[in-house]
Design a protein around this motif. Sequence first.
Motif, PDB file in Angstrom:
ATOM      1  N   ARG A 245      -6.612   4.694  -2.877  1.00  0.00           N
ATOM      2  CA  ARG A 245      -5.691   5.239  -3.885  1.00  0.00           C
ATOM      3  C   ARG A 245      -4.747   6.256  -3.245  1.00  0.00           C
ATOM      4  O   ARG A 245      -3.522   6.180  -3.417  1.00  0.00           O
ATOM      5  CB  ARG A 245      -6.469   5.880  -5.041  1.00  0.00           C
ATOM      6  N   LYS A 246      -5.297   7.182  -2.495  1.00  0.00           N
ATOM      7  CA  LYS A 246      -4.474   8.208  -1.839  1.00  0.00           C
ATOM      8  C   LYS A 246      -3.517   7.576  -0.825  1.00  0.00           C
ATOM      9  O   LYS A 246      -2.342   7.954  -0.750  1.00  0.00           O
ATOM     10  CB  LYS A 246      -5.365   9.252  -1.172  1.00  0.00           C
ATOM     11  N   HIS A 247      -4.014   6.628  -0.061  1.00  0.00           N
ATOM     12  CA  HIS A 247      -3.196   5.920   0.941  1.00  0.00           C
ATOM     13  C   HIS A 247      -1.994   5.251   0.278  1.00  0.00           C
ATOM     14  O   HIS A 247      -0.858   5.367   0.760  1.00  0.00           O
ATOM     15  CB  HIS A 247      -4.084   4.887   1.647  1.00  0.00           C
ATOM     16  N   LEU A 248      -2.235   4.571  -0.836  1.00  0.00           N
ATOM     17  CA  LEU A 248      -1.154   3.851  -1.513  1.00  0.00           C
ATOM     18  C   LEU A 248      -0.191   4.799  -2.217  1.00  0.00           C
ATOM     19  O   LEU A 248       1.019   4.545  -2.234  1.00  0.00           O
ATOM     20  CB  LEU A 248      -1.736   2.833  -2.493  1.00  0.00           C
ATOM     21  N   GLN A 249      -0.689   5.883  -2.753  1.00  0.00           N
ATOM     22  CA  GLN A 249       0.204   6.872  -3.367  1.00  0.00           C
ATOM     23  C   GLN A 249       1.118   7.485  -2.316  1.00  0.00           C
ATOM     24  O   GLN A 249       2.304   7.681  -2.568  1.00  0.00           O
ATOM     25  CB  GLN A 249      -0.609   7.949  -4.087  1.00  0.00           C
ATOM     26  N   GLU A 250       0.576   7.754  -1.138  1.00  0.00           N
ATOM     27  CA  GLU A 250       1.387   8.303  -0.050  1.00  0.00           C
ATOM     28  C   GLU A 250       2.466   7.317   0.388  1.00  0.00           C
ATOM     29  O   GLU A 250       3.533   7.726   0.847  1.00  0.00           O
ATOM     30  CB  GLU A 250       0.505   8.674   1.152  1.00  0.00           C
ATOM     31  N   LYS A 251       2.217   6.029   0.227  1.00  0.00           N
ATOM     32  CA  LYS A 251       3.199   4.996   0.577  1.00  0.00           C
ATOM     33  C   LYS A 251       4.189   4.749  -0.562  1.00  0.00           C
ATOM     34  O   LYS A 251       5.076   3.915  -0.424  1.00  0.00           O
ATOM     35  CB  LYS A 251       2.489   3.696   0.944  1.00  0.00           C
ATOM     36  N   GLY A 252       4.018   5.433  -1.690  1.00  0.00           N
ATOM     37  CA  GLY A 252       4.961   5.334  -2.786  1.00  0.00           C
ATOM     38  C   GLY A 252       4.648   4.297  -3.852  1.00  0.00           C
ATOM     39  O   GLY A 252       5.476   4.041  -4.726  1.00  0.00           O
ATOM     40  N   PHE A 253       3.470   3.698  -3.799  1.00  0.00           N
ATOM     41  CA  PHE A 253       3.094   2.734  -4.833  1.00  0.00           C
ATOM     42  C   PHE A 253       2.755   3.462  -6.131  1.00  0.00           C
ATOM     43  O   PHE A 253       2.262   4.587  -6.115  1.00  0.00           O
ATOM     44  CB  PHE A 253       1.889   1.901  -4.392  1.00  0.00           C
ATOM     45  N   ASP A 254       3.011   2.793  -7.241  1.00  0.00           N
ATOM     46  CA  ASP A 254       2.665   3.293  -8.568  1.00  0.00           C
ATOM     47  C   ASP A 254       1.246   2.818  -8.869  1.00  0.00           C
ATOM     48  O   ASP A 254       1.024   1.629  -9.077  1.00  0.00           O
ATOM     49  CB  ASP A 254       3.668   2.745  -9.589  1.00  0.00           C
ATOM     50  N   ILE A 255       0.284   3.737  -8.863  1.00  0.00           N
ATOM     51  CA  ILE A 255      -1.129   3.401  -8.975  1.00  0.00           C
ATOM     52  C   ILE A 255      -1.689   3.911 -10.296  1.00  0.00           C
ATOM     53  O   ILE A 255      -1.431   5.044 -10.694  1.00  0.00           O
ATOM     54  CB  ILE A 255      -1.939   4.065  -7.834  1.00  0.00           C
ATOM     55  N   LYS A 256      -2.488   3.068 -10.961  1.00  0.00           N
ATOM     56  CA  LYS A 256      -3.296   3.537 -12.086  1.00  0.00           C
ATOM     57  C   LYS A 256      -4.750   3.345 -11.715  1.00  0.00           C
ATOM     58  O   LYS A 256      -5.180   2.243 -11.382  1.00  0.00           O
ATOM     59  CB  LYS A 256      -2.993   2.804 -13.377  1.00  0.00           C
ATOM     60  N   ASP A 257      -5.504   4.432 -11.770  1.00  0.00           N
ATOM     61  CA  ASP A 257      -6.919   4.428 -11.433  1.00  0.00           C
ATOM     62  C   ASP A 257      -7.724   4.215 -12.714  1.00  0.00           C
ATOM     63  O   ASP A 257      -7.708   5.043 -13.613  1.00  0.00           O
ATOM     64  CB  ASP A 257      -7.281   5.762 -10.777  1.00  0.00           C
ATOM     65  N   PHE A 258      -8.425   3.086 -12.778  1.00  0.00           N
ATOM     66  CA  PHE A 258      -9.236   2.748 -13.941  1.00  0.00           C
ATOM     67  C   PHE A 258     -10.667   3.273 -13.812  1.00  0.00           C
ATOM     68  O   PHE A 258     -11.503   2.980 -14.652  1.00  0.00           O
ATOM     69  CB  PHE A 258      -9.242   1.231 -14.145  1.00  0.00           C
ATOM     70  N   GLY A 259     -10.935   4.069 -12.778  1.00  0.00           N
ATOM     71  CA  GLY A 259     -12.254   4.652 -12.604  1.00  0.00           C
ATOM     72  C   GLY A 259     -13.093   3.831 -11.647  1.00  0.00           C
ATOM     73  O   GLY A 259     -12.648   2.804 -11.154  1.00  0.00           O
TER      74      GLY A 259
END
Length: 149
Positions: free
Chosen positions: A19-33
């Motif tokens: 999640r952190k890796h993809l957020q740093e790359k600029g992806f729009d992430i939703k964490d469902f738990g």
Amino acid sequence: MKIAIGSDHGGYGLKELIRKHLQEKGFDIKDFGTDSTASVDYPDFAKAVGEAVVAGEFQRGILICGTGIGISIAANKIPGVRCALVGDCFSAKATRQHNDANILALGERVVGPGLALEIVDIWLSAEFEGGRHQGRVDKIADIEKKYTL
């Protein structure tokens, strides 16, 4: 690209890293738990991510449990999900190019963090080739329709 991500307790650590890796790359992430290592049931997270991807809210999904096996089986029960359990870079690319996989499954206890991030990056950058592969994906959908009540 919008990506849904989820895990059970066995995949929580790897989910957080991805999640952190993809957020740093600029992806729009939703964490469902899940949000901790407290014991939970993987089908709940497979269902949430799978339904969100099939509904078109997200282009892709990523699911993680201890081995990736249970969560991928659960996700693949949802009509429209093509979840691939991947443990190597070649398969990460091939499952997008040939199978149009819309959800990636990983096993935290099976794949190390460095390889997992490489798999995710390859899987997200690969595109479905269509052509002769489209007919096969269509046949998968036909099987799904036959057994969907």
